[in-house]
Design a protein around this motif. Sequence first.
Motif, PDB file in Angstrom:
ATOM      1  N   UNK A  54       0.810  -1.218   0.000  1.00 14.02           N
ATOM      2  CA  UNK A  54       0.000   0.000   0.000  1.00 14.02           C
ATOM      3  C   UNK A  54       0.840   1.264   0.000  1.00 14.02           C
ATOM      4  N   UNK A  55       2.168   1.133   0.140  1.00 14.73           N
ATOM      5  CA  UNK A  55       3.022   2.320   0.124  1.00 14.73           C
ATOM      6  C   UNK A  55       3.155   2.897  -1.280  1.00 14.73           C
ATOM      7  N   UNK A  56       2.723   2.161  -2.301  1.00 17.37           N
ATOM      8  CA  UNK A  56       2.768   2.697  -3.664  1.00 17.37           C
ATOM      9  C   UNK A  56       1.749   3.815  -3.794  1.00 17.37           C
ATOM     10  N   UNK A  57       2.202   4.972  -4.264  1.00 26.20           N
ATOM     11  CA  UNK A  57       1.330   6.139  -4.402  1.00 26.20           C
ATOM     12  C   UNK A  57       1.184   6.510  -5.874  1.00 26.20           C
ATOM     13  N   UNK A  58       0.025   7.023  -6.229  1.00 22.71           N
ATOM     14  CA  UNK A  58      -0.160   7.563  -7.570  1.00 22.71           C
ATOM     15  C   UNK A  58       0.166   9.050  -7.542  1.00 22.71           C
ATOM     16  N   UNK A  59       1.149   9.448  -8.344  1.00 21.89           N
ATOM     17  CA  UNK A  59       1.577  10.843  -8.406  1.00 21.89           C
ATOM     18  C   UNK A  59       1.042  11.461  -9.696  1.00 21.89           C
ATOM     19  N   UNK A  60       0.423  12.612  -9.580  1.00 22.57           N
ATOM     20  CA  UNK A  60      -0.106  13.332 -10.736  1.00 22.57           C
ATOM     21  C   UNK A  60       0.821  14.508 -11.048  1.00 22.57           C
ATOM     22  N   UNK A  61       1.355  14.531 -12.264  1.00 25.64           N
ATOM     23  CA  UNK A  61       2.362  15.523 -12.646  1.00 25.64           C
ATOM     24  C   UNK A  61       1.885  16.321 -13.858  1.00 25.64           C
ATOM     25  N   UNK A  62       1.949  17.632 -13.763  1.00 24.87           N
ATOM     26  CA  UNK A  62       1.680  18.496 -14.909  1.00 24.87           C
ATOM     27  C   UNK A  62       2.996  19.065 -15.422  1.00 24.87           C
ATOM     28  N   UNK A  63       3.104  19.241 -16.747  1.00 22.70           N
ATOM     29  CA  UNK A  63       4.334  19.763 -17.343  1.00 22.70           C
ATOM     30  C   UNK A  63       3.987  20.866 -18.339  1.00 22.70           C
ATOM     31  N   UNK A  64       4.619  22.041 -18.159  1.00 21.12           N
ATOM     32  CA  UNK A  64       4.509  23.152 -19.108  1.00 21.12           C
ATOM     33  C   UNK A  64       5.927  23.543 -19.475  1.00 21.12           C
ATOM     34  N   UNK A  65       6.283  23.443 -20.745  1.00 21.43           N
ATOM     35  CA  UNK A  65       7.670  23.656 -21.151  1.00 21.43           C
ATOM     36  C   UNK A  65       7.757  24.494 -22.422  1.00 21.43           C
ATOM     37  N   UNK A  66       8.892  25.159 -22.604  1.00 23.08           N
ATOM     38  CA  UNK A  66       9.239  25.828 -23.863  1.00 23.08           C
ATOM     39  C   UNK A  66       8.120  26.718 -24.387  1.00 23.08           C
ATOM     40  N   UNK A  67       7.605  27.578 -23.510  1.00 20.12           N
ATOM     41  CA  UNK A  67       6.597  28.545 -23.973  1.00 20.12           C
ATOM     42  C   UNK A  67       7.251  29.687 -24.752  1.00 20.12           C
ATOM     43  N   UNK A  68       8.526  29.974 -24.480  1.00 16.16           N
ATOM     44  CA  UNK A  68       9.289  31.002 -25.203  1.00 16.16           C
ATOM     45  C   UNK A  68       8.537  32.334 -25.261  1.00 16.16           C
ATOM     46  N   UNK A  69       8.038  32.778 -24.098  1.00 16.95           N
ATOM     47  CA  UNK A  69       7.340  34.064 -24.068  1.00 16.95           C
ATOM     48  C   UNK A  69       8.269  35.147 -24.613  1.00 16.95           C
ATOM     49  N   UNK A  70       7.787  35.876 -25.606  1.00 18.74           N
ATOM     50  CA  UNK A  70       8.583  36.898 -26.275  1.00 18.74           C
ATOM     51  C   UNK A  70       8.904  36.549 -27.706  1.00 18.74           C
ATOM     52  N   UNK A  71       8.864  35.254 -28.041  1.00 16.64           N
ATOM     53  CA  UNK A  71       9.226  34.808 -29.391  1.00 16.64           C
ATOM     54  C   UNK A  71       8.185  33.815 -29.894  1.00 16.64           C
ATOM     55  N   UNK A  72       7.106  34.360 -30.479  1.00 17.74           N
ATOM     56  CA  UNK A  72       6.048  33.544 -31.069  1.00 17.74           C
ATOM     57  C   UNK A  72       5.404  32.605 -30.056  1.00 17.74           C
ATOM     58  N   UNK A  73       5.251  33.061 -28.815  1.00 16.66           N
ATOM     59  CA  UNK A  73       4.565  32.241 -27.814  1.00 16.66           C
ATOM     60  C   UNK A  73       3.078  32.143 -28.157  1.00 16.66           C
ATOM     61  N   UNK A  74       2.509  30.977 -27.964  1.00 19.20           N
ATOM     62  CA  UNK A  74       1.076  30.779 -28.192  1.00 19.20           C
ATOM     63  C   UNK A  74       0.374  30.894 -26.844  1.00 19.20           C
ATOM     64  N   UNK A  75       0.058  32.122 -26.444  1.00 19.31           N
ATOM     65  CA  UNK A  75      -0.534  32.365 -25.132  1.00 19.31           C
ATOM     66  C   UNK A  75      -1.949  31.823 -25.039  1.00 19.31           C
ATOM     67  N   UNK A  76      -2.648  31.785 -26.163  1.00 18.51           N
ATOM     68  CA  UNK A  76      -3.988  31.217 -26.179  1.00 18.51           C
ATOM     69  C   UNK A  76      -3.913  29.723 -25.835  1.00 18.51           C
ATOM     70  N   UNK A  77      -2.954  29.027 -26.408  1.00 23.27           N
ATOM     71  CA  UNK A  77      -2.758  27.613 -26.101  1.00 23.27           C
ATOM     72  C   UNK A  77      -2.329  27.433 -24.646  1.00 23.27           C
ATOM     73  N   UNK A  78      -1.435  28.296 -24.166  1.00 24.63           N
ATOM     74  CA  UNK A  78      -1.000  28.218 -22.768  1.00 24.63           C
ATOM     75  C   UNK A  78      -2.195  28.307 -21.829  1.00 24.63           C
TER      76      UNK A  78
END
Length: 376
Positions: A54-78
Amino acid sequence: SENIGNGTGHKESLDIAVLKNKLPSEFKDEELANSFVNGNFLGSLIRYGDVEDLSWKTVKIGVISDTHIGNFADLDLLDKVVARLKELKPEILILPGDLIEGNYNNYKNVPRMTTDFNYHAKMEEELRSMGVKEDKIKEFMDWLIRRDEKRVIQDIEEQASVFADHVEDLIYDVLNKGGSVIIVSGNHYNNTAPGWQFDEAKKIESILRAYIKGRTREERAEKLLKNLKSIPGSESGGDIVPLNYNKTFLGGIKVAHDGGGNKIEGLIRAEEKERLGEKTGLLVSGHYHQFKTVITGNKIIITAPAMQESETNPYLERIGIPKSDLVEGGLYVEARINNNEIKAIKTVPLLKEWLSNEFDALLRKVNERIKTANIK
């Protein structure tokens, strides 16, 4: 015995089909009790042994990478990815670098679509030729102009603030529920100017700390901010960090901007920690602008997609990054983990192709028509 063998194989295929449509948090222990590995299955799910512990845990991970704000960032998608992650409620949020552009690319020397001052006029003209109604054209153009206003931001201070504005609510939610946020330095902002020390992770961390302090009482803010971590790096960051959720230690995770590099300061630091006994079964990185899951031995390497617009970006075209709505987006990962071992993992890419609205589709269509007309 032949019939029994066929029946077992059929049941195994059904098991795989069922589990492929589940996240690890939805698995029942009996579904993981029988150990089998199927080559076609490993890309989205790994299963080893049983899960009676029962020590096994389910970990939920979110990842946001390479938005490159300032150079053609897709803020709507973000914004769409942030909204989806808020629904999925990750316990760990990883931001693996190149979140802001700095001035790594000299704007004077890189041609931009926004230097075409007739671009929006051409869009309106093309929409009318397609028979789109005037009220829909106005609505679409309002959306497009708002979106384009922040595509190129040369002020590197503004870049960091814009990124923080778009992710603040998600980061507060993760921290407020006992989770952790890990910010990693990429290679763009840190290389803004030779001889200067710029660090993306520290820059964004400082702004987010101010945001969190501004929306809750001081004592509560200090408690939340203990789980906001930054991993600096002169070229790009990388390290092994502990996974904690509500004071429970779940193991270590290796995070890096460039998970494929072998001379990068952060990865050298992480490899040294591994040599000294700090083990991890999971590496999460960005940099390559493409979603990928690689299994090597008992380790899993996950590369996140980017949120830098690819279709009309001349810089990405120049360096050979694929152009597609299927390479743009965020990432959600669920893993059953304990003591750095991974029992099961499933990756869910949050891709632009699947999050698009009617204006995204219309924009792609109009751009293609304009491009075709220019070629002719």
